[in-house]
Design an enzyme around this catalytic site. Structure first.
Site, PDB file in Angstrom:
ATOM      1  N   ASN A  15     -31.677 -20.052  18.385  1.00 11.21           N
ATOM      2  CA  ASN A  15     -31.863 -18.984  17.405  1.00 11.21           C
ATOM      3  C   ASN A  15     -30.516 -18.301  17.202  1.00 11.21           C
ATOM      4  O   ASN A  15     -30.048 -17.585  18.081  1.00 11.21           O
ATOM      5  CB  ASN A  15     -32.916 -17.998  17.938  1.00 11.21           C
ATOM      6  CG  ASN A  15     -33.077 -16.774  17.058  1.00 11.21           C
ATOM      7  OD1 ASN A  15     -32.553 -16.726  15.936  1.00 11.21           O
ATOM      8  ND2 ASN A  15     -33.805 -15.786  17.556  1.00 11.21           N
ATOM      9  N   TRP A  16     -29.915 -18.552  16.060  1.00 10.16           N
ATOM     10  CA  TRP A  16     -28.583 -17.994  15.803  1.00 10.16           C
ATOM     11  C   TRP A  16     -28.633 -16.507  15.452  1.00 10.16           C
ATOM     12  O   TRP A  16     -27.594 -15.863  15.350  1.00 10.16           O
ATOM     13  CB  TRP A  16     -27.902 -18.786  14.669  1.00 10.16           C
ATOM     14  CG  TRP A  16     -27.314 -20.092  15.107  1.00 10.16           C
ATOM     15  CD1 TRP A  16     -27.624 -20.795  16.243  1.00 10.16           C
ATOM     16  CD2 TRP A  16     -26.299 -20.853  14.438  1.00 10.16           C
ATOM     17  NE1 TRP A  16     -26.875 -21.941  16.312  1.00 10.16           N
ATOM     18  CE2 TRP A  16     -26.050 -22.004  15.219  1.00 10.16           C
ATOM     19  CE3 TRP A  16     -25.589 -20.682  13.249  1.00 10.16           C
ATOM     20  CZ2 TRP A  16     -25.110 -22.971  14.853  1.00 10.16           C
ATOM     21  CZ3 TRP A  16     -24.649 -21.645  12.889  1.00 10.16           C
ATOM     22  CH2 TRP A  16     -24.418 -22.776  13.682  1.00 10.16           C
ATOM     23  N   LYS A  17     -29.809 -15.973  15.188  1.00 14.56           N
ATOM     24  CA  LYS A  17     -29.950 -14.559  14.810  1.00 14.56           C
ATOM     25  C   LYS A  17     -29.012 -14.255  13.624  1.00 14.56           C
ATOM     26  O   LYS A  17     -28.802 -15.129  12.792  1.00 14.56           O
ATOM     27  CB  LYS A  17     -29.709 -13.652  16.025  1.00 14.56           C
ATOM     28  CG  LYS A  17     -30.580 -14.080  17.224  1.00 14.56           C
ATOM     29  CD  LYS A  17     -30.571 -13.101  18.349  1.00 14.56           C
ATOM     30  CE  LYS A  17     -31.477 -13.612  19.471  1.00 14.56           C
ATOM     31  NZ  LYS A  17     -31.614 -12.666  20.578  1.00 14.56           N
ATOM     32  N   HIS A 103     -40.469 -12.456  16.578  1.00 15.40           N
ATOM     33  CA  HIS A 103     -39.385 -12.217  17.551  1.00 15.40           C
ATOM     34  C   HIS A 103     -39.356 -10.728  17.874  1.00 15.40           C
ATOM     35  O   HIS A 103     -39.584  -9.887  17.014  1.00 15.40           O
ATOM     36  CB  HIS A 103     -38.045 -12.680  16.972  1.00 15.40           C
ATOM     37  CG  HIS A 103     -36.978 -12.728  18.018  1.00 15.40           C
ATOM     38  ND1 HIS A 103     -36.355 -11.594  18.470  1.00 15.40           N
ATOM     39  CD2 HIS A 103     -36.459 -13.769  18.724  1.00 15.40           C
ATOM     40  CE1 HIS A 103     -35.481 -11.943  19.417  1.00 15.40           C
ATOM     41  NE2 HIS A 103     -35.518 -13.250  19.588  1.00 15.40           N
ATOM     42  N   GLU A 105     -37.016  -8.769  18.196  1.00 15.35           N
ATOM     43  CA  GLU A 105     -36.091  -7.997  17.352  1.00 15.35           C
ATOM     44  C   GLU A 105     -36.737  -7.662  16.008  1.00 15.35           C
ATOM     45  O   GLU A 105     -36.472  -6.605  15.431  1.00 15.35           O
ATOM     46  CB  GLU A 105     -34.773  -8.776  17.190  1.00 15.35           C
ATOM     47  CG  GLU A 105     -33.978  -8.749  18.489  1.00 15.35           C
ATOM     48  CD  GLU A 105     -33.089  -9.946  18.729  1.00 15.35           C
ATOM     49  OE1 GLU A 105     -32.834 -10.718  17.790  1.00 15.35           O
ATOM     50  OE2 GLU A 105     -32.643 -10.115  19.883  1.00 15.35           O
ATOM     51  N   GLU A 173     -40.570 -14.511  25.591  1.00 11.95           N
ATOM     52  CA  GLU A 173     -39.238 -13.915  25.688  1.00 11.95           C
ATOM     53  C   GLU A 173     -39.369 -12.475  26.179  1.00 11.95           C
ATOM     54  O   GLU A 173     -39.632 -11.564  25.376  1.00 11.95           O
ATOM     55  CB  GLU A 173     -38.555 -13.906  24.317  1.00 11.95           C
ATOM     56  CG  GLU A 173     -38.343 -15.285  23.720  1.00 11.95           C
ATOM     57  CD  GLU A 173     -37.172 -15.311  22.743  1.00 11.95           C
ATOM     58  OE1 GLU A 173     -36.312 -16.168  22.912  1.00 11.95           O
ATOM     59  OE2 GLU A 173     -37.126 -14.461  21.828  1.00 11.95           O
ATOM     60  N   GLY A 179     -30.330 -11.251  25.708  1.00 15.12           N
ATOM     61  CA  GLY A 179     -28.957 -10.798  25.507  1.00 15.12           C
ATOM     62  C   GLY A 179     -28.391  -9.973  26.642  1.00 15.12           C
ATOM     63  O   GLY A 179     -27.335  -9.361  26.499  1.00 15.12           O
ATOM     64  N   SER A 218     -31.689 -15.048  27.800  1.00 17.86           N
ATOM     65  CA  SER A 218     -30.514 -15.339  28.633  1.00 17.86           C
ATOM     66  C   SER A 218     -30.539 -16.732  29.249  1.00 17.86           C
ATOM     67  O   SER A 218     -30.080 -16.920  30.381  1.00 17.86           O
ATOM     68  CB  SER A 218     -30.339 -14.268  29.722  1.00 17.86           C
ATOM     69  OG  SER A 218     -30.042 -13.014  29.118  1.00 17.86           O
ATOM     70  N   GLY A 239     -30.671 -17.919  22.493  1.00 22.85           N
ATOM     71  CA  GLY A 239     -29.959 -17.084  21.538  1.00 22.85           C
ATOM     72  C   GLY A 239     -28.460 -17.330  21.619  1.00 22.85           C
ATOM     73  O   GLY A 239     -27.938 -18.310  21.089  1.00 22.85           O
ATOM     74  N   GLY A 240     -27.752 -16.448  22.315  1.00 21.61           N
ATOM     75  CA  GLY A 240     -26.292 -16.481  22.361  1.00 21.61           C
ATOM     76  C   GLY A 240     -25.696 -17.838  22.685  1.00 21.61           C
ATOM     77  O   GLY A 240     -24.713 -18.261  22.064  1.00 21.61           O
TER      78      GLY A 240
HETATM   79  P1  13P Z   1     -30.347 -14.736  24.343  1.00 18.94           P
HETATM   80  O1  13P Z   1     -30.412 -16.197  24.755  1.00 18.94           O
HETATM   81  O2  13P Z   1     -29.071 -14.364  23.681  1.00 18.94           O
HETATM   82  O3  13P Z   1     -30.737 -13.843  25.485  1.00 18.94           O
HETATM   83  O4  13P Z   1     -31.474 -14.541  23.212  1.00 18.94           O
HETATM   84  C1  13P Z   1     -32.762 -15.014  23.428  1.00 18.94           C
HETATM   85  C2  13P Z   1     -33.533 -14.906  22.170  1.00 18.94           C
HETATM   86  O5  13P Z   1     -33.880 -13.825  21.735  1.00 18.94           O
HETATM   87  C3  13P Z   1     -33.835 -16.144  21.441  1.00 18.94           C
HETATM   88  O6  13P Z   1     -34.742 -15.928  20.424  1.00 18.94           O
END
Ligand code: 13P
Length: 257
Positions: A15-17, A103, A105, A173, A179, A218, A239-240
């Site tokens: 997920n590149w957000k 998600h 977020e 999640e 993050g 993470s 994510g990251g």
């Molecule tokens: P991180 O891997 O950056 O913690 O993000 C997880 C995430 O929210 C994937 O959707």
């Protein structure tokens, strides 16, 4: 209880957000090349969810090698006066086969309720997309011992009746792990994923038994092997570490025996 382990083909999804300009397509191309080349024999599916602005370019540049693509959100309607929104049908036409919905977020930044998330998942089905439905507790909820209750409520209210193992992926999640570099212990992940599996199997029978359950929060190259080996963890939502092909591919390689 192994709940279909060995039968469920895992999925590693990135997920590149709100990250990624055109230059980022090089990372996606590197993932495509590895997935189509040296990693082609691995029994794992791979997916990237770029920002909507990059989706069409990415699917055009990187299709045909086994890598698949998703949107990060969709509106529940197919079209209409919803400035700034993107429909599931639009994502499908841009080359997506899936869409992330609910998600944390989105739930936090856009006040999305379980009912909204459910409507978005139903929109995904309508468009012929897989819904990747996210659930997870906040740190306050975990500290209060409410994790399993929160996740059970989110599942009950966010996952549509029409969910099947083919059209739905659940991503657990924990909000506090996103993050932050923090992760639950493997035992804590096993407890939540076991509870999710039981809930889904009770509600959907064989489809619940076979639905893919991703862990997210993470996930990094150095912890992927341990987290992905947990019972009822059928992949990761990253994510990251999905922004760089080398990190993402190192996580995919956790499935090398
Ligand atoms: P991180 O891997 O950056 O913690 O993000 C997880 C995430 O929210 C994937 O959707």
């Amino acid at each position: 209880m192994t709940s279909g382990v060995g039968k469920i083909r895992p999925l590693v999804a990135g997920n590149w957000k709100m990250n990624g300009l055109k230059a980022g397509l090089r990372e996606a191309e590197a993932v495509r090349d590895a997935v189509a080349g040296p990693l082609a024999g691995l029994a794992v599916d791979t997916l990237l969810a770029p920002p909507a602005t990059l989706l069409m370019a990415m699917t055009t540049a990187c299709s045909g090698g086994g890598l698949t693509f998703a949107g990060q959100d969709c509106h529940s309607n197919a079209s209409g006066a919803h400035t700034g929104d993107v429909s599931a049908e639009m994502l499908k036409e841009a080359g997506a086969t899936a869409v992330i919905v609910g998600h944390s977020e989105r739930r936090a930044d856009h006040a999305e309720t379980d009912a909204v998330v459910r409507a978005k998942a139903e929109a995904a089905y309508r468009a012929g997309l897989i819904a990747i439905i996210c659930v997870g507790e906040t740190i306050g909820e975990r500290k209060a011992g409410e994790t399993l209750a929160v996740v059970a409520r989110q599942l009950a209210q966010s996952v549509p009746e029409a969910a099947t193992a083919a059209n739905t992926v659940i991503a657990y999640e924990p909000v506090w792990a996103i993050g932050t570099g923090l992760t639950p212990s493997p035992g804590d992940v096993a407890e939540v994923h076991g509870a999710i599996r039981r809930d889904l199997t009770e509600r959907f029978g064989a489809n619940g038994h076979e639905m893919r359950l991703l862990y997210g929060g993470s996930v990094k190259p150095d912890n992927a092997k341990v987290l992905l080996a947990v019972d009822n963890v059928n992949g990761a939502l990253v994510g990251g570490a999905s922004l760089k092909a080398s990190d993402f591919l190192a996580i995919v390689r956790a499935y090398e025996s």
